[in-house]
Scaffold this motif. Structure first.
Motif, PDB file in Angstrom:
ATOM      1  N   GLN A 184      46.744  13.305  42.509  1.00  0.00           N
ATOM      2  CA  GLN A 184      45.420  13.437  41.918  1.00  0.00           C
ATOM      3  C   GLN A 184      44.415  14.085  42.873  1.00  0.00           C
ATOM      4  OE1 GLN A 184      44.305   9.496  40.692  1.00  0.00           O
ATOM      5  NE2 GLN A 184      45.869   9.375  39.107  1.00  0.00           N
ATOM      6  N   LEU A 185      44.729  14.162  44.164  1.00  0.00           N
ATOM      7  CA  LEU A 185      43.798  14.724  45.129  1.00  0.00           C
ATOM      8  C   LEU A 185      43.803  16.252  45.045  1.00  0.00           C
ATOM      9  CD1 LEU A 185      44.591  12.434  48.188  1.00  0.00           C
ATOM     10  CD2 LEU A 185      42.565  12.344  46.709  1.00  0.00           C
ATOM     11  N   PRO A 186      42.635  16.894  45.097  1.00  0.00           N
ATOM     12  CA  PRO A 186      42.576  18.363  44.983  1.00  0.00           C
ATOM     13  C   PRO A 186      43.141  19.047  46.217  1.00  0.00           C
ATOM     14  CG  PRO A 186      40.394  17.446  45.416  1.00  0.00           C
ATOM     15  CD  PRO A 186      41.298  16.284  45.182  1.00  0.00           C
ATOM     16  N   ASP A 224      37.233  22.365  50.004  1.00  0.00           N
ATOM     17  CA  ASP A 224      35.892  21.880  49.718  1.00  0.00           C
ATOM     18  C   ASP A 224      35.918  20.709  48.736  1.00  0.00           C
ATOM     19  OD1 ASP A 224      34.901  23.811  51.394  1.00  0.00           O
ATOM     20  OD2 ASP A 224      34.329  25.194  49.794  1.00  0.00           O
ATOM     21  N   LYS A 225      36.730  20.838  47.706  1.00  0.00           N
ATOM     22  CA  LYS A 225      36.824  19.762  46.716  1.00  0.00           C
ATOM     23  C   LYS A 225      37.481  18.525  47.321  1.00  0.00           C
ATOM     24  CE  LYS A 225      36.841  22.412  42.400  1.00  0.00           C
ATOM     25  NZ  LYS A 225      37.581  22.697  41.142  1.00  0.00           N
ATOM     26  N   GLY A 253      35.012   6.231  43.724  1.00  0.00           N
ATOM     27  CA  GLY A 253      34.541   6.473  42.361  1.00  0.00           C
ATOM     28  C   GLY A 253      34.948   7.855  41.889  1.00  0.00           C
ATOM     29  N   LYS A 254      34.271   8.338  40.869  1.00  0.00           N
ATOM     30  CA  LYS A 254      34.549   9.665  40.340  1.00  0.00           C
ATOM     31  C   LYS A 254      33.853  10.706  41.208  1.00  0.00           C
ATOM     32  CE  LYS A 254      34.297  12.463  36.138  1.00  0.00           C
ATOM     33  NZ  LYS A 254      33.852  12.506  34.710  1.00  0.00           N
ATOM     34  N   PRO A 255      34.589  11.713  41.724  1.00  0.00           N
ATOM     35  CA  PRO A 255      33.968  12.715  42.603  1.00  0.00           C
ATOM     36  C   PRO A 255      32.884  13.508  41.884  1.00  0.00           C
ATOM     37  CG  PRO A 255      36.368  12.794  42.764  1.00  0.00           C
ATOM     38  CD  PRO A 255      36.055  11.905  41.593  1.00  0.00           C
ATOM     39  N   ASP A 256      31.781  13.729  42.585  1.00  0.00           N
ATOM     40  CA  ASP A 256      30.692  14.555  42.078  1.00  0.00           C
ATOM     41  C   ASP A 256      30.760  15.905  42.793  1.00  0.00           C
ATOM     42  OD1 ASP A 256      28.389  15.742  41.215  1.00  0.00           O
ATOM     43  OD2 ASP A 256      27.014  14.225  42.009  1.00  0.00           O
ATOM     44  N   TYR A 257      31.482  16.846  42.190  1.00  0.00           N
ATOM     45  CA  TYR A 257      31.703  18.134  42.838  1.00  0.00           C
ATOM     46  C   TYR A 257      30.453  19.008  42.839  1.00  0.00           C
ATOM     47  CZ  TYR A 257      36.638  16.913  42.699  1.00  0.00           C
ATOM     48  OH  TYR A 257      37.847  16.274  42.872  1.00  0.00           O
ATOM     49  N   ALA A 267      44.056  19.740  53.795  1.00  0.00           N
ATOM     50  CA  ALA A 267      43.448  18.767  54.704  1.00  0.00           C
ATOM     51  C   ALA A 267      43.134  19.410  56.048  1.00  0.00           C
ATOM     52  CB  ALA A 267      44.380  17.570  54.875  1.00  0.00           C
ATOM     53  N   PHE A 268      44.038  20.239  56.571  1.00  0.00           N
ATOM     54  CA  PHE A 268      43.756  20.950  57.817  1.00  0.00           C
ATOM     55  C   PHE A 268      42.519  21.834  57.661  1.00  0.00           C
ATOM     56  CE2 PHE A 268      48.327  20.446  59.286  1.00  0.00           C
ATOM     57  CZ  PHE A 268      48.000  19.697  60.404  1.00  0.00           C
TER      58      PHE A 268
END
Length: 314
Positions: free
Chosen positions: A172-174, A178-179, A189-193, A226-227
């Motif tokens: 589920q992780l982008p 940046d995201k 919680g729900k990410p606020d992009y 992640a890097f």
């Protein structure tokens, strides 16, 4: 519940605190302090699991790295930034990674080598830690730290861990840097992009990025992301002239964020290959029992993969 009560709860009915337990306690306290309005993520209580051998963050801090060439002329120099090293590591990871799709009934396997030498001299001791973590958390896992191993019971309702152990949560992780930073800022919680990461968010983002990279197996694209996300985190320096356990030339990346940030003491240094920027491992320090002895530590993951049962290797 205040921070001291959290720490006491962490130690309840547990063996004497290991460095890993202390790190997880700091990690949980940090979450509580940084996000008081949000429901804290409950970190699984695993006395022997190295949940946070921290991968260190980066900023646009540059240093001069000497690059020697056997040409009979004086060595030339080039300026390398932490962002350059980490983005190079991301590119190398993308080149080497292979997509995997583990089944829920499988296990994520990792073999970690740790070498420790007492500060001031003494015998070096090598540990080979192997761990098998249930992909969906419904089976018992088997984990090892510094040669000590134990069975970990299946997930209980409401339990959460960082990094996520369940493959479905990792998926589920982008994979956009940046995201990913925003998703980890808003991890409870729900990410606020639509809201960018602010200066006082970065220590929290760094904490979660560091923990995420500790996962032995990640979905394709997540580790490079992640890097690259770490390359945007302020507060690190580049350390030239470092080597890995085999003496290969490397470049170190050390986090130097605000004092309240976990793992900001500068002792943990990521080592990357000086030419390819491939991640080689980490140098660190840990205190022995009752802080009587301090150990210089080198660690790296020697093998990782997906297997069908505990005890099986890729």
């Amino acid at each position: 519940m205040n921070e001291l009560e959290l720490l006491k709860e962490w130690d309840a009915e547990a063996p004497p605190l290991t460095d890993a337990v202390r790190t997880r306690a700091r990690f949980r306290l940090y979450q509580a302090m940084r996000a008081p309005a949000a429901a804290p993520t409950a970190v699984r209580r695993r006395p022997l699991l190295r949940i946070a051998v921290a991968t260190l963050a980066a900023a646009a801090v540059t240093t001069t790295v000497v690059v020697a060439e056997n040409t009979g002329t004086p060595p030339r120099t080039r300026t390398v930034s932490a962002a350059t090293v980490l983005r190079g590591a991301a590119a190398e990871e993308r080149r080497l990674e292979r997509p995997i799709a583990p089944r829920d009934d499988q296990f994520l396997y990792a073999k970690e080598i740790i070498e420790e030498t007492p500060v001031g001299g003494g015998r070096t001791k090598t540990y080979v830690d192997e761990s098998w973590n249930s992909v969906d958390g419904t089976k018992k896992s088997y984990v090892s730290e510094l040669g000590r191993a134990q069975w970990v019971p299946p997930d209980q309702p409401g339990q959460r861990a960082w990094p996520p152990r369940r493959w479905s949560q990792l998926k589920q992780l982008p994979t956009e840097p940046d995201k990913l930073s925003i998703a980890l800022r808003d991890v409870t919680g729900k990410p606020d992009y639509s809201r960018p990461v602010k200066a006082d968010d970065w220590p929290k983002v760094h904490t979660f990025l560091s923990g995420l990279l500790r996962a032995p197996v990640l979905p394709k694209g997540l580790r490079p992301a992640a890097f690259e996300a770490l390359a945007t985190v302020p507060g690190v320096e580049v350390l030239p002239g470092r080597t890995d356990v085999d003496g290969r030339a490397g470049i170190g990346i050390r986090y130097g964020g605000p004092p309240e940030a976990p793992w900001a003491d500068g002792k943990q240094v990521l080592i990357f290959d000086a030419k390819t920027y491939q991640y080689l491992g980490m140098r660190d320090q840990r205190e022995g029992k009752h802080a009587a002895t301090t150990y210089e530590q080198w660690s790296y993951v020697a093998a990782r993969g997906v297997v069908d049962r505990v005890g099986q290797r890729p």
